[in-house]
Design a protein around this motif. Structure first.
Motif, PDB file in Angstrom:
ATOM      1  N   PHE A  86       0.812  -1.214   0.000  1.00  0.00           N
ATOM      2  CA  PHE A  86       0.000   0.000   0.000  1.00  0.00           C
ATOM      3  C   PHE A  86       0.846   1.266   0.000  1.00  0.00           C
ATOM      4  O   PHE A  86       0.335   2.344  -0.295  1.00  0.00           O
ATOM      5  N   ARG A  87       2.125   1.163   0.337  1.00  0.00           N
ATOM      6  CA  ARG A  87       3.001   2.315   0.148  1.00  0.00           C
ATOM      7  C   ARG A  87       3.151   2.626  -1.341  1.00  0.00           C
ATOM      8  O   ARG A  87       3.247   3.784  -1.731  1.00  0.00           O
ATOM      9  N   GLY A  88       3.191   1.580  -2.163  1.00  0.00           N
ATOM     10  CA  GLY A  88       3.209   1.811  -3.603  1.00  0.00           C
ATOM     11  C   GLY A  88       1.890   2.358  -4.099  1.00  0.00           C
ATOM     12  O   GLY A  88       1.858   3.281  -4.931  1.00  0.00           O
ATOM     13  N   VAL A  89       0.786   1.840  -3.569  1.00  0.00           N
ATOM     14  CA  VAL A  89      -0.538   2.321  -3.968  1.00  0.00           C
ATOM     15  C   VAL A  89      -0.728   3.775  -3.552  1.00  0.00           C
ATOM     16  O   VAL A  89      -1.315   4.585  -4.292  1.00  0.00           O
ATOM     17  N   SER A  90      -0.232   4.137  -2.374  1.00  0.00           N
ATOM     18  CA  SER A  90      -0.434   5.492  -1.859  1.00  0.00           C
ATOM     19  C   SER A  90       0.223   6.547  -2.735  1.00  0.00           C
ATOM     20  O   SER A  90      -0.207   7.713  -2.741  1.00  0.00           O
ATOM     21  N   ALA A  91       1.271   6.167  -3.484  1.00  0.00           N
ATOM     22  CA  ALA A  91       1.901   7.128  -4.402  1.00  0.00           C
ATOM     23  C   ALA A  91       0.913   7.569  -5.477  1.00  0.00           C
ATOM     24  O   ALA A  91       0.916   8.728  -5.905  1.00  0.00           O
ATOM     25  N   PHE A  92       0.053   6.665  -5.918  1.00  0.00           N
ATOM     26  CA  PHE A  92      -0.964   7.009  -6.917  1.00  0.00           C
ATOM     27  C   PHE A  92      -2.156   7.710  -6.262  1.00  0.00           C
ATOM     28  O   PHE A  92      -2.753   8.611  -6.851  1.00  0.00           O
TER      29      PHE A  92
END
Length: 526
Positions: A382-388
Motif C-alpha cells: 500500500f506504500r506503492g498504492v499510496s503514491a498514486f
C-alpha cells in the motif's frame, strides 16, 4: 561550477502545466546567468560545459536526483533487513544463543535515534550531498563487517553505528526529497501574499498560483510516498537475497572469518549501498544540486518585514513573535503526533506474530508468522498504492483516511482475534494499509501549510518518532506474554492521542493562516 537552471521560453505554457514553478525557475536562471563570468573569457571546453549545464532545468534535475535517491533507499532498506534472516547463523558465529545476538536490535534503534539529531547539526555546516555519500559508504561498511567481527563487543558497537548511519541517511533523503518537489510553493506563497487583493487581474493570478502550489505539494506527496515504498521494497529484498546462501549448511570459520554462505548476503547489500553513493557523488561532480530552500527560508522570513516596513518597529517585532510562536507550536505538535503514531506502528510491526500465538486461536509459530506476514506485505504494497492515491488526495486527507482505516483494522483484531483467523488477517491487512502513508504525508502537509521543513526540523520530528520506536518494544514486551491484548489497547490509546495532537496542530495552522491573511488585508487597504 554550480548548476545553471533554464526553462524553455517557447514552451512556457506546456511546461507550466506539466511541472510547477517553471516561471520562477526562469527568474532564477536569469539572475544567476547575470552573475556568470563573460563566456568569451572561458576556454572552449568550459564554455561547452556551461552550455550543457544551462540546458538542464529544475524538472530534469529533480527527476534525476529522485531516481538516485530511490535507489539509495532500496539499498538502505536492504541493508536494514539483512540482519533478520541471518540471526541464527550469527549466533553460531559468536557461539551464543539467539537472545544474546538479538540485542543488536535495541542498539540499532538507539543508534537511529542519535543519528536523527546529529543529521540536523551536520547539515547546517556541511554540504548535504557529500554527507549523504559519506553516510552511505559508512552504512555499507558497517553492513559488510557484520559477519567478520570476532567478538560480541565489536558486533554490538557495529550495530549501534549501523543504526546511526541508517537514520542519518533516511532523515537526509526525506528532507531532500520533500525540498526538491515542494520548495517552489514557498516562493509562490510569498508572491501571493505580496499581491494587491483589490486588483482583479492580481486575484486571477492568485487563483492560478494557488492551483500551481497545490499541484506542487501533491507532487511532493507523491514522491515521498514512492520513496517509502522503495525502502519497503529493499526490506523485502533482504530475506530473498539471503535465503539461497542460508540454505547451505553452516561451514564454520575460515581464517577467523565466517564461511562464504554468510559473508555474501552482507557483501551484496554493501555493494548496493556503495553504488548508490557513487551515483550521488557523480551527480555532485557534474550536476550539483543547490539547496535553494535556504534562500526561500530567508525570503519567507523577510516577507513580514516587507509587509510592515511602514509600521513602527515595536509592532513589527510583536508580529514576528506571534509568527514564531505559531511556527514552534506547530512543529512541536507535529513531533508529538509522530511520536504517538509511531508507537502504534512500531508495536504492531514487531509484535504481530507474538500476538497471534498468544490469543485463544493458539496458532503455531509458522502459522503466526504467516498471518503476521499479511501485515508486512500490506504495509509495503500500500506504500506503492499510496503514491498514486497522492495524485488525487492532499496529505491531510490521506492522514485522516489512514487513521480511520487503522481504527477499523484494530477493531477487527480486537473482536475476531480469538475466534476467526480470516478476520484477524483482514484486520492485519487494513492495519498495514493504514500505516503505509502516514509518515511520508507529514512533511508535505507542513510544507503545504507554509511551514518549511528544514534539516533541523526534519531531524527533530523524526527524532521524536525514533524515541517512540525505541520505547515501544520495552513497554509492550513486558506485557505481551501475559496480556496479549495490550497490543490492541495501546494502539487505541496511541491513535487517540495522536488524533488529538493532529487536531490541535491543524487548528493552529488554520488560525495562523487566518492571522496572516488579516495582516495582509490590513496592509493592502492602507
Amino acid at each position: 561550477m554550480p548548476l545553471q537552471i533554464q526553462s524553455n521560453d517557447n514552451n512556457d505554457e506546456e511546461n507550466y502545466q506539466d511541472f510547477p514553478n517553471n516561471n520562477h525557475t526562469n527568474i532564477i536562471s536569469q539572475q544567476r546567468r547575470q552573475s556568470l563570468p563573460n563566456q568569451s573569457s572561458l576556454t572552449s571546453s568550459s564554455s561547452s560545459w556551461m552550455l550543457f549545464e544551462q540546458q538542464i532545468d529544475r524538472k530534469t534535475l529533480s527527476i534525476i536526483y529522485t531516481i538516485s535517491l530511490y535507489y539509495s533507499f532500496i539499498a538502505v532498506g536492504l541493508c536494514a533487513s539483512i540482519f533478520n534472516p541471518t540471526l541464527l547463523q550469527l549466533s553460531h558465529v559468536f557461539g551464543t544463543d539467539l537472545q544474546t545476538v538479538s540485542v543488536i536490535f535495541p542498539l540499532r534503534a538507539i543508534g537511529c535515534t542519535a543519528g536523527t539529531l546529529i543529521n540536523g547539526f551536520l547539515n547546517t555546516y556541511f554540504n548535504r550531498q557529500i554527507l549523504l555519500v559519506i553516510f552511505l559508504i559508512l552504512k555499507a561498511l558497517t553492513t559488510f563487517l557484520v559477519p567478520h567481527w570476532t567478538n560480541l563487543k565489536q558486533f554490538y558497537v557495529n550495530a549501534f553505528f549501523n543504526g546511526f548511519f541508517t537514520a542519518a541517511v533516511v532523515v537526509m533523503v526525506n528532507v531532500w526529497m520533500n525540498e526538491m518537489w515542494s520548495w517552489s510553493s514557498r516562493e509562490q506563497q510569498n508572491h501571493v501574499n505580496a499581491v494587491d487583493d483589490d486588483d482583479e487581474n492580481s486575484m486571477e493570478n492568485n487563483v492560478r498560483r494557488n492551483d500551481e502550489k497545490s499541484r506542487t505539494i501533491i507532487w511532493a506527496n507523491v514522491t515521498m510516498q514512492a520513496l517509502h515504498f522503495f525502502f519497503g521494497l529493499g526490506t523485502i529484498l533482504g530475506p530473498l537475497i539471503a535465503e539461497p546462501f542460508l540454505n547451505n549448511p553452516f561451514n564454520g570459520f575460515d581464517d577467523n572469518f565466517v564461511a562464504n554462505n554468510l559473508v555474501w548476503p552482507y557483501a551484496i547489500s554493501a555493494i548496493l549501498a556503495i553504488t548508490s553513493s557513487l551515483s550521488i557523488f557523480i551527480m555532485y561532480i557534474f550536476i550539483p544540486y543547490e539547496q535553494l530552500k535556504k534562500k526561500n527560508i530567508k525570503s519567507n522570513e523577510s516577507t513580514m518585514n516587507l509587509l510592515v516596513e511602514s509600521e513602527d518597529q515595536q509592532l513589527q517585532q510583536q508580529q514576528q513573535r506571534k509568527k514564531n510562536l505559531y511556527r514552534y507550536s506547530v512543529i512541536t505538535l507535529a513531533a508529538l503526533f509522530l511520536a504517538m503514531y509511531s508507537f502504534s506502528e512500531a508495536t504492531y510491526l514487531q509484535f504481530s506474530a507474538s500476538f497471534c500465538s498468544k490469543v485463544k486461536l493458539k496458532l503455531t509459530q509458522p502459522q503466526a508468522a504467516l498471518v503476521s506476514s499479511s501485515l508486512a506485505i500490506s504495509f509495503t504494497a500500500f506504500r506503492g498504492v499510496s503514491a498514486f492515491v497522492a495524485l488525487k488526495l492532499t496529505p491531510i486527507k490521506m492522514i485522516i483516511i489512514d487513521f480511520i482505516i487503522i481504527i477499523i483494522g484494530n477493531l477487527l483484531v480486537f473482536f475476531m482475534a480469538d475466534t476467526q483467523i480470516i478476520g484477524l488477517i483482514i484486520g492485519y491487512i487494513l492495519l498495514g494499509a493504514g500505516f503505509s502513508s502516514v509518515v511520508p504525508s507529514l512533511f508535505p502537509l507542513l510544507e503545504q501549510r507554509g511551514y518549511t521543513v528544514t534539516d533541523w526540523i526534519g531531524s527533530i520530528i523524526t527524532f521524536s518518532g525514533g524515541v517512540a520506536q525505541v520505547l515501544a518494544p520495552y513497554i509492550i514486551g513486558l506485557w505481551i506474554d501475559r496480556i496479549p491484548y495490550v497490543l490492541v489497547d495501546f494502539t487505541f490509546l496511541s491513535i487517540i492521542t495522536a488524533t488529538i495532537m493532529f487536531t490541535i496542530m491543524f487548528l493552529l495552522m488554520k488560525f495562523d493562516q487566518k492571522r496572516q491573511q488579516q495582516q495582509n488585508q490590513q496592509h493592502y487597504h492602507q
